[in-house]
Design a protein around this motif. Sequence first.
Motif, mmCIF file in Angstrom:
data_model
loop_
_atom_site.group_PDB
_atom_site.id
_atom_site.type_symbol
_atom_site.label_atom_id
_atom_site.label_comp_id
_atom_site.label_asym_id
_atom_site.label_seq_id
_atom_site.Cartn_x
_atom_site.Cartn_y
_atom_site.Cartn_z
ATOM 1 N N SER A 157 15.900 37.458 -2.154
ATOM 2 C CA SER A 157 16.255 36.623 -1.010
ATOM 3 C C SER A 157 15.030 36.035 -0.318
ATOM 4 N N GLU A 158 13.845 36.585 -0.582
ATOM 5 C CA GLU A 158 12.622 36.121 0.076
ATOM 6 C C GLU A 158 11.808 35.160 -0.792
ATOM 7 N N ARG A 159 12.348 34.787 -1.928
ATOM 8 C CA ARG A 159 11.627 33.866 -2.819
ATOM 9 C C ARG A 159 11.412 32.518 -2.134
ATOM 10 N N THR A 160 10.205 31.987 -2.231
ATOM 11 C CA THR A 160 9.904 30.664 -1.694
ATOM 12 C C THR A 160 8.918 29.961 -2.614
ATOM 13 N N ASP A 161 9.199 28.692 -2.923
ATOM 14 C CA ASP A 161 8.266 27.856 -3.676
ATOM 15 C C ASP A 161 7.776 26.742 -2.760
ATOM 16 N N LEU A 162 6.473 26.635 -2.620
ATOM 17 C CA LEU A 162 5.873 25.601 -1.773
ATOM 18 C C LEU A 162 5.381 24.473 -2.682
ATOM 19 N N GLY A 163 6.220 23.458 -2.827
ATOM 20 C CA GLY A 163 5.921 22.351 -3.726
ATOM 21 C C GLY A 163 5.462 21.104 -2.989
ATOM 22 N N PRO A 164 5.343 19.972 -3.720
ATOM 23 C CA PRO A 164 4.789 18.745 -3.135
ATOM 24 C C PRO A 164 5.748 17.975 -2.250
ATOM 25 N N GLY A 165 7.029 18.319 -2.292
ATOM 26 C CA GLY A 165 8.003 17.522 -1.557
ATOM 27 C C GLY A 165 8.482 16.352 -2.394
ATOM 28 N N GLU A 166 9.485 15.655 -1.880
ATOM 29 C CA GLU A 166 10.086 14.552 -2.629
ATOM 30 C C GLU A 166 9.257 13.279 -2.551
ATOM 31 N N VAL A 167 8.581 13.056 -1.435
ATOM 32 C CA VAL A 167 7.811 11.834 -1.223
ATOM 33 C C VAL A 167 6.446 12.202 -0.672
ATOM 34 N N PRO A 168 5.476 11.301 -0.753
ATOM 35 C CA PRO A 168 4.152 11.606 -0.188
ATOM 36 C C PRO A 168 4.241 11.957 1.284
ATOM 37 N N GLY A 169 3.395 12.865 1.703
ATOM 38 C CA GLY A 169 3.345 13.234 3.105
ATOM 39 C C GLY A 169 4.348 14.276 3.521
ATOM 40 N N SER A 170 5.079 14.869 2.562
ATOM 41 C CA SER A 170 6.084 15.870 2.921
ATOM 42 C C SER A 170 5.923 17.164 2.130
ATOM 43 N N LEU A 197 0.828 -1.209 0.000
ATOM 44 C CA LEU A 197 0.000 0.000 0.000
ATOM 45 C C LEU A 197 0.861 1.257 0.000
ATOM 46 N N GLY A 198 1.992 1.209 0.713
ATOM 47 C CA GLY A 198 2.910 2.340 0.685
ATOM 48 C C GLY A 198 3.440 2.587 -0.718
ATOM 49 N N GLN A 199 3.722 1.510 -1.451
ATOM 50 C CA GLN A 199 4.196 1.653 -2.829
ATOM 51 C C GLN A 199 3.081 2.141 -3.747
ATOM 52 N N ILE A 200 1.844 1.731 -3.475
ATOM 53 C CA ILE A 200 0.708 2.235 -4.257
ATOM 54 C C ILE A 200 0.585 3.749 -4.074
ATOM 55 N N ARG A 201 0.732 4.191 -2.824
ATOM 56 C CA ARG A 201 0.661 5.630 -2.554
ATOM 57 C C ARG A 201 1.783 6.372 -3.267
ATOM 58 N N LEU A 202 2.993 5.822 -3.209
ATOM 59 C CA LEU A 202 4.139 6.469 -3.845
ATOM 60 C C LEU A 202 3.965 6.505 -5.360
ATOM 61 N N ALA A 203 3.494 5.389 -5.952
ATOM 62 C CA ALA A 203 3.307 5.344 -7.404
ATOM 63 C C ALA A 203 2.236 6.336 -7.852
ATOM 64 N N ALA A 204 1.144 6.443 -7.081
ATOM 65 C CA ALA A 204 0.092 7.406 -7.421
ATOM 66 C C ALA A 204 0.611 8.836 -7.302
ATOM 67 N N PHE A 205 1.446 9.083 -6.282
ATOM 68 C CA PHE A 205 2.023 10.411 -6.065
ATOM 69 C C PHE A 205 2.934 10.800 -7.226
ATOM 70 N N ARG A 206 3.795 9.894 -7.636
ATOM 71 C CA ARG A 206 4.722 10.200 -8.735
ATOM 72 C C ARG A 206 3.996 10.312 -10.063
#
Length: 718
Positions: free
Chosen positions: A408-421, A325-334
């Motif tokens: 210097s104040e630039r920030t991008d709020l992205g999905p993270g490298e892995v689910p949940g981050s 199930l963890g791999q299913i979540r990761l595959a869906a995320f990617r």
Amino acid sequence: MRTRALVGVLCLIVSCGKSEEELEPLGPPVTQVIGPDGGQLEVAGSAGTLTLEVPPGALEEDTTLVITPVEADEGEEVRYRMEPAGLVPLIPLVATFEGDGLTADHGFRWIDSFGTPSLQGGEVGGGRLEASLVTLGYPSDGVLRAASPPPAGATDLAVAPIDCKAELERYKKTLEAGPGDGTQPEVAQAWADAKAIANRCDAAQAAQEACDAYHAAEAKALAATVTDEATFQANTIALMQSMGSLTLLAATCDTSKFQEALDRGMEQFIASLEAHYAATDFGDDLDAHLDEFRRLVAYDLLCANLGVDESVCQGLHDDLLPGVLGQIRLAAFRDCQVTRLPTSPADLHTETILSARQQPEPPKADQAFLTYGRFTYGDLAQDVDHCASNLEVRAYAGEDTALDELESERTDLGPGEVPGSPLTHAGVKVPLQGSITLGGRVTVPPCPSGGARDTALVVRTGGQEIARRPASGDHFTVEESPFILHVPDILEAADRPSGPNTVTLDVTREGGSCEEVVSPTRLYDVTLETGDIVATVALAAGWTHAETQIPVAYDCNTDDDTYVNGATTLPADLPSPATTTLEVFTLNLVDIDLSRVQLRYTLGVLNGLSGVCPEGTDYAGPYATSASATGEAAVLITPRMAGTVTLGQLSASRTEVSSYMDLDALHRMEPGLPVAMNNGQIALTPGTFLLVRPLLGAISEQGQPIDEVLADLQFATP
């Protein structure tokens, strides 16, 4: 209960028999809509009349029943196609056939859409054959009916003589064949035949055949080594099928070694599953992970419901299933990151489960995904919100968002490298007359139920709405039209006075009529630290002297770890490295981070080099071997308010501070007025410019980074 569980799970992993060509209709269908009050259908023909009686209370709602006479197969008197196939009434229906030539040997027989026969039986008397039907198209055993409904499609009911000797022989061959053969009847069908044979024919003979088959299966299972699914079906599944036959027939046999054989086979099989999953690279193939999970769930249910020792099953539900199930979540995320098309938790739930009967209730946000997951449906919803989104936060010194950006104040709020981050928080320093923008792509979550996605992205502070953007298809229009928020407006909405403040902006998804998507949901929060600008800090370099020829040592990344000696010609006007400007606000103490610049003393010299390394190679590790060129790397401070700046750990012996009244004099490289430091502290006076530079002796020939030389600058106001 054990028999019910055994049948239900075996039907998930054992295939059905081969299909049969449809027989031609012999007459028009007879159709009747029957409801809770009951009713009957009657089909008359030359061979006899079939009547299907529906008692009152058998059906909860109006149901269309259809009976069509069709061509009889070899050995049959008549045959009828019954619809809807698989109907399960609350009270058994009654089928009656009246015709000439009926004998005590006649009975009803079901034939499913795959051409698989099963004995229904019935009682003959007074020229009538009568049977009680607990379902249309399946044998009259309640345990089997509840455990495994028949496949959808045609279901035929035939009247034929029952040859008990032939039925027993067919049943014996079915037992000998065991599971795993794609052309043999499904396990539950075989058990139903056993029950019907025992009721209609010789119960003792059927029980003896079942005992003989069980003992052979038990001996085989105890001697075999299960290494994969094929050996598991051929041994352990065959053993369970045999035990099921004994249970249905109430046969008395020695089954004392059944549990030992079952535990042994399951333990070996689970070990083979673990080895298979560990050795197989499914990568980001979501469908492959889904198939693997469904397969493992079938075996976990089998393991749990058969009374197998809990320690044997533990590896499945504690490790393997959560891992898949963890791999299913990761595959869906990617997959979402690549396609920008997130899969909703409800859709992933539907794609993953074996059947709707597994979890009839809608899952809750805090519920573990499919029971086995180490994450919740709420975690999946967060994945959907962020996997294809990237909120771009930008700050500006004024209202002109084209010219005044504070990089210097630039920030991008992205999905993270892995689910949940996901990155959901940004901290931005912005002056009182400044602005921020919120842009980028923020996706609208999919709605499995097809509800309207009339949702909006809303910015609030303290619950007060500041701005909103509607949805446009699969994203919010903030991508085309970013939020432009001025600090004075933000402070007013937050009911804060103009001056140094800390304000939090909540970016939420609100509205919409999709049942599966929680609204409102806070997606991001941005903390603003506001204040007046104390000073502008610029990092730059200038050059006062350069010889035409200077010797250098350089390495062209040839991976031989050697430096090549050579000489180069420097142009008369050396280019200066790009400058970085930072704004310092009236916050208690502000640390200016210069580490991202990494300006080196000799780098300015070598910016003028050309043609030193072969084309296609990088210039690395270049340092001047002599002080043939004199350079200066410095920090220029432009005070905006009265205050002080502390140079951290630096001392007057390593740093030189000069004051200028105008920038032209600095550009002409005229000497400025020396400024004294008091314990590393310098006064800030608006209208002047301070040049802070390390002395040449403080920089090594290896090009020590200027941020290490200058350390951090700490500003304060009175």
